[in-house]
Scaffold this active site. Structure first.
Site, PDB file in Angstrom:
ATOM      1  N   ASP A   1      -7.554  16.441   4.663  1.00 15.02           N
ATOM      2  CA  ASP A   1      -6.654  17.581   4.816  1.00 15.02           C
ATOM      3  C   ASP A   1      -6.279  18.166   3.450  1.00 15.02           C
ATOM      4  O   ASP A   1      -5.703  17.458   2.609  1.00 15.02           O
ATOM      5  CB  ASP A   1      -5.394  17.137   5.561  1.00 15.02           C
TER       6      ASP A   1
ATOM      7  N   SER B   1       2.140   3.586   4.668  1.00 17.06           N
ATOM      8  CA  SER B   1       1.650   2.481   5.487  1.00 17.06           C
ATOM      9  C   SER B   1       2.331   2.480   6.852  1.00 17.06           C
ATOM     10  O   SER B   1       3.560   2.534   6.941  1.00 17.06           O
ATOM     11  CB  SER B   1       1.915   1.139   4.799  1.00 17.06           C
TER      12      SER B   1
ATOM     13  N   HIS C   1       1.045  -3.797   7.804  1.00 10.86           N
ATOM     14  CA  HIS C   1       0.732  -4.923   6.920  1.00 10.86           C
ATOM     15  C   HIS C   1       1.992  -5.741   6.691  1.00 10.86           C
ATOM     16  O   HIS C   1       3.116  -5.293   6.956  1.00 10.86           O
ATOM     17  CB  HIS C   1       0.157  -4.448   5.582  1.00 10.86           C
TER      18      HIS C   1
END
Length: 438
Positions: free
Chosen positions: A374, A389, A247
């Site tokens: 998980d 990210s 991003h």
């Protein structure tokens, strides 16, 4: 006689209307039932065009049944059976669905050169140098004419970028200070070129002497660098081009994307994790030094991440060899893994689920919704946290994209971006060698 004949005609007309109604009901039922039938549903799943890579893997196609065969218009594409084919070389051709030799559907097929990248997962420190100097606020100057902001008087807004002063390019805050001191001493205005969005604007700025500290000021808070942490997504081993974050990096004050002049990525070590909760995203805390352990340059800051070139290859203990990529239409709902660091510099693989994926023909940032499954990652982080990210997403032995944003009200879930758009912004054109069929 006339009355009897009239009654007969009336009965016939009524009978015909009943037949028409019955036929209409039958047609309506057929119109509803036929699309819902299994063969028709399968037929409707066949795309009009298909893009894939030339590699050693068979490509699945929708199967319509034992009586339907799939053939190719080009010898470079081998139809193995009615459910899959193998592309021997790049190019363009057609897949043809046939029944007893009669074509019932044609699919335009583009076979691309095999693209392989090394997945990342490493924690990285990021420093950006802005294009020009970014204006992040105004402040009053206690001058001879009373308190005011000379920058605000000159119509310089928060979010503007100062590109030039007196026709000379500006690259750092120190350069602005030098111009302000010189102009103030001789009581001259500064001719300033600013960038506002895509528009360049000329304005005149008059420095004011602040009576409190006897210094000339322009009443602007400015910034020429930005720093933070993120995660490496991939690098291409031949060109050393990489992609990270998934991003755009925006300024913390203006919330606008930072236009960069250049930048640097460095090795980073995760020191602690603030666990995420509903309504409060978690965060990785990491340490890094811009002066040491430099990994590469930053040349682009886009909606799909940061991009540049590495100085040298970086290691990933989980996946050392280059891996194929998957296009957006090849991503499936179901299990996958992400690579990320939650302690020191150790890259680990964690289980996630692809909740949904959009087959995109044009670049878009929110291509997937993913959910962390998980147990260890949920226990340590609560799900997706800031700093994660860019963590690469792996499915069926292919790199399919990167983690981008967390859902604030559900930190176990967030968005992912498809890898093909990150490759495009990295300058790796996966479509460049696609050729037309002769």
């Amino acid at each position: 006689m006339v009355w009897v004949r009239y009654r007969s005609v009336k009965r016939l007309s009524k009978h015909l209307n009943t037949i028409r109604i019955c036929i209409g009901v039958i047609l309506l039922i057929a119109c509803i039932a036929i699309p819902l039938s299994t063969p028709v549903q399968k037929y409707l799943t066949i795309p009009n065009e298909l893009v894939t890579f030339q590699n050693e893997e068979a490509v699945d196609v929708p199967m319509l049944g034992k009586n339907v065969e799939v053939a190719s218009s080009d010898e470079s594409v081998l139809a193995i059976d009615s459910s899959e084919f193998y592309a021997k070389e790049p190019g363009k051709s057609e897949l043809v669905y046939e029944v007893s030799g009669i074509p019932i559907k044609k699919v335009d097929l583009s076979v691309l050169d095999d693209i392989r990248v090394v997945p990342g997962g490493q924690s990285i420190g990021v420093q950006l140098h802005t294009l020009g100097v970014l204006v992040v606020g105004h402040h009053l100057v206690n001058g001879m004419d009373g308190g005011k902001s000379p920058g605000e008087v000159a119509n310089i807004n928060v979010g503007d970028v100062i590109l030039k002063i007196n026709g000379k390019p500006i690259k750092s805050m120190n350069e602005i200070k030098s111009y302000v001191d010189q102009a103030g001493k001789v009581n001259r205005d500064l001719n300033v070129t600013i960038k506002r969005g895509k528009e360049e604007i000329q304005t005149t700025l008059h420095p004011e002497l602040d009576k409190q500290n006897n210094q000339y000021k322009i009443g602007l808070y400015i910034r020429d660098t930005a720093a933070g942490i993120g995660t490496m997504t991939f690098y291409e081993p031949k060109s050393k081009k990489y992609g990270a974050l998934g991003h755009v990096i925006s300024d913390m004050d203006t919330k606008k994307p930072i236009e960069i002049y250049n930048g640097t990525i460095v090795r980073s070590s995760v020191t602690a994790i603030e666990k995420g909760n509903n309504g409060t995203p978690g965060e990785k805390q990491a340490s890094f030094s811009i002066e040491n352990n430099q990994l590469g340059t930053i040349t682009k800051n886009s909606p799909f991440g940061i991009f540049g070139e590495l100085h040298h290859a970086i290691e990933n203990e989980k996946y050392k060899e280059p891996m194929p990529i998957a296009l957006s239409h090849e991503v499936k709902e179901g299990p996958a893994k992400i690579l990320t660091v939650i302690e020191n510099e150790k890259v680990e693989a964690f289980d996630v689920e692809i909740v949904s994926s959009v087959a995109q023909k044009f670049p878009a940032t929110k291509g997937m919704v993913i959910k962390v499954t998980d147990p260890e990652l949920l226990e340590r982080t609560g799900g997706i946290v800031q700093g994660m990210s860019g963590s690469p997403i792996i499915q069926n032995g292919k790199v399919i994209g990167a983690v981008t944003h967390v859902f604030v009200n559900d930190p176990t879930s967030g968005y992912g971006v498809h890898i093909e758009w990150m490759l495009q912004d990295a300058g790796i054109n996966i479509y460049q060698n696609s050729k037309k069929a002769s």
